[in-house]
Scaffold this active site. Structure first.
Site, PDB file in Angstrom:
ATOM      1  N   HIS A 159      -6.815  20.072  23.439  1.00  0.00           N
ATOM      2  CA  HIS A 159      -5.416  20.276  23.809  1.00  0.00           C
ATOM      3  C   HIS A 159      -5.013  21.724  23.995  1.00  0.00           C
ATOM      4  CE1 HIS A 159      -5.348  16.074  22.622  1.00  0.00           C
ATOM      5  NE2 HIS A 159      -4.214  15.980  23.287  1.00  0.00           N
ATOM      6  N   ILE A 160      -5.910  22.657  23.709  1.00  0.00           N
ATOM      7  CA  ILE A 160      -5.588  24.057  23.993  1.00  0.00           C
ATOM      8  C   ILE A 160      -5.373  24.256  25.499  1.00  0.00           C
ATOM      9  CG2 ILE A 160      -7.963  24.855  24.326  1.00  0.00           C
ATOM     10  CD1 ILE A 160      -7.179  27.383  22.748  1.00  0.00           C
ATOM     11  N   ASP A 218      -3.888  18.069  35.224  1.00  0.00           N
ATOM     12  CA  ASP A 218      -4.941  17.400  36.000  1.00  0.00           C
ATOM     13  C   ASP A 218      -4.799  17.634  37.505  1.00  0.00           C
ATOM     14  OD1 ASP A 218      -5.666  16.380  33.528  1.00  0.00           O
ATOM     15  OD2 ASP A 218      -4.630  14.472  33.852  1.00  0.00           O
ATOM     16  N   GLU A 248     -14.045  15.479  31.602  1.00  0.00           N
ATOM     17  CA  GLU A 248     -14.093  14.420  30.597  1.00  0.00           C
ATOM     18  C   GLU A 248     -14.304  13.032  31.192  1.00  0.00           C
ATOM     19  OE1 GLU A 248     -10.333  14.229  28.572  1.00  0.00           O
ATOM     20  OE2 GLU A 248      -9.200  13.818  30.407  1.00  0.00           O
ATOM     21  N   ASP A 276       3.180  10.925  38.371  1.00  0.00           N
ATOM     22  CA  ASP A 276       3.647   9.815  39.202  1.00  0.00           C
ATOM     23  C   ASP A 276       3.966   8.579  38.373  1.00  0.00           C
ATOM     24  OD1 ASP A 276       0.806   9.922  38.805  1.00  0.00           O
ATOM     25  OD2 ASP A 276       0.580   8.244  40.166  1.00  0.00           O
ATOM     26  N   SER A 301       5.209   8.472  35.247  1.00  0.00           N
ATOM     27  CA  SER A 301       6.508   8.671  34.611  1.00  0.00           C
ATOM     28  C   SER A 301       7.643   8.455  35.601  1.00  0.00           C
ATOM     29  CB  SER A 301       6.603  10.083  34.027  1.00  0.00           C
ATOM     30  OG  SER A 301       5.635  10.280  33.015  1.00  0.00           O
ATOM     31  N   GLY A 303      -8.812  16.261  32.586  1.00  0.00           N
ATOM     32  CA  GLY A 303      -8.731  15.915  34.001  1.00  0.00           C
ATOM     33  C   GLY A 303      -8.720  14.430  34.270  1.00  0.00           C
ATOM     34  N   ARG A 304      -9.079  13.639  33.264  1.00  0.00           N
ATOM     35  CA  ARG A 304      -9.199  12.190  33.407  1.00  0.00           C
ATOM     36  C   ARG A 304     -10.119  11.843  34.585  1.00  0.00           C
ATOM     37  NH1 ARG A 304      -7.232   9.180  30.026  1.00  0.00           N
ATOM     38  NH2 ARG A 304      -7.348   7.337  31.360  1.00  0.00           N
TER      39      ARG A 304
END
Length: 358
Positions: free
Chosen positions: A279-280, A135, A230, A110, A112, A178-179
């Site tokens: 980042h995997i 996410d 995270e 959203d 971007s 997931g922030r």
């Protein structure tokens, strides 16, 4: 006059982006439209010389790209200070004019879409967005491209960690992305039959985790899996990391090691180890559902542009592909995990510790 579409990917990459790009190219080619693939997000338009390539069906019809993760075009997720909105909008407008674009398809979250939409205000160019993020926190849509593949990657990691935990009588904490939303953690923990799942939306206690580990030990099992998002905070209600990127956004990470230290200090019946997937989670061969979303989203985006629809995002709702306005997307805001969802209810019903009931 031939309609010319520019397509770009913005934000963090994920599996399924290349399938989206190929879908837009193939659907547009059916109408005789040109598609310009913009390199490295909006940078390909705002920077000079402009960086792009003309995409045709030949780029994807006999190519492995739609089956690969990452972005064929490159993405923009630099986390650096940008120039003012006015300056960037002027650069963007000049780039659109130089390339002769009639429409833009932005594949991103959203944020971007809101940025590109603001850049396009006052321009004679239509914009349609396609949601993607591991996410799954993009507003209104039930699923974003990339989420299901990330869940698969995380679930496989749970399976693999279970085997090593079983061999060494350990409890292993797996930290996922997931922030501030717990979708990825909850889905992968439930699919992987984890013992504990911690998400930002539900408070927890270290004692609560330990009580679950004691329950596991009492059952005769010598291993346990703990999945944590995270974005969760410590018992004081603070994020473990106080780092920020250059635009002031919080950089999460380290919660799994914090939990390892805290649990180990109070309970020693299990050896505690932590793993951060990193980042995997953005990689992996796109699973069938992400490819499905990619293809129907791309086709729908071209359909909307053909109808003259502007500033809309494609969404998945109740098994159908629809669209909503960017204004509604921005108004709705980030979609967090519903603490009353069937996923949460199932986790509790199966005996998983997911935090303290309110």
């Amino acid at each position: 006059m031939t309609k010319r579409i520019g397509i770009l990917t913005s934000g963090g990459d994920c599996a399924g982006l290349n399938a989206v790009i190929s879908s837009v190219v193939m659907a547009a080619s059916q109408k005789g439209w040109e598609v310009y693939g913009i390199h490295n997000g909006t940078d390909g338009i705002t920077e000079t010389p402009h960086s792009y390539e003309v995409l045709t069906v030949h780029n994807f019809s006999d190519s492995p790209w739609p089956r690969l993760s990452g972005s064929y075009l490159g993405s923009l997720n630099k986390g650096v200070k940008m120039e003012s909105l006015e300056t960037m909008s002027q650069k963007f407008a000049q780039g659109v004019k130089d390339l002769g674009l009639d429409a833009i398809v932005v594949v991103g979250g959203d944020g971007s879409m809101n940025i590109v939409s603001n850049y396009c205000k006052g321009l004679d160019v239509h914009v349609v967005g396609i949601p993607k993020t591991i996410d799954n926190d993009t507003p209104i849509t039930e699923f974003s491209v990339g989420f299901q593949t990330a869940v698969q990657v995380c679930t496989k990691a749970v399976d693999d960690l279970y085997l090593t935990a079983r061999s060494h009588n350990r409890a292993i904490i797996m930290e996922v992305m997931g922030r501030d939303a717990g979708h990825l953690a909850m889905h992968s923990a439930l699919a992987g039959a984890a013992d504990v799942c911690l998400v930002p939306e539900i408070p927890y206690t270290i004692d609560g985790i330990i009580n679950k580990l004691k329950e596991v030990k009492a059952s005769g099992r010598n291993n346990a899996i703990i999945v944590v998002s995270e974005g969760i905070k410590n018992e004081k209600g603070e994020h473990v990391s106080n780092k920020k990127n250059l635009v002031g956004e919080a950089v999460y990470g380290g919660i799994s090691q914090y939990l390892t230290d805290e649990i180990s200090a109070r309970y020693n019946e299990f050896q505690i180890r932590s793993t951060t997937l990193g980042h995997i989670q953005r990689s992996g061969t796109p699973v069938a559902f992400d490819r499905l979303l990619a293809y129907v989203y791309g086709a729908k985006a071209v359909e909307l542009l053909d109808k003259g629809v502007n500033r809309h995002m494609v969404i998945w709702k109740a098994g159908h592909v629809e669209s909503v306005s960017f204004d509604d997307v921005v108004k709705e805001g980030t979609t967090k995990l519903d603490t009353n969802s069937d996923y949460v209810k199932a986790a509790r019903a199966l005996g998983m510790y997911i935090g303290e009931c309110k």
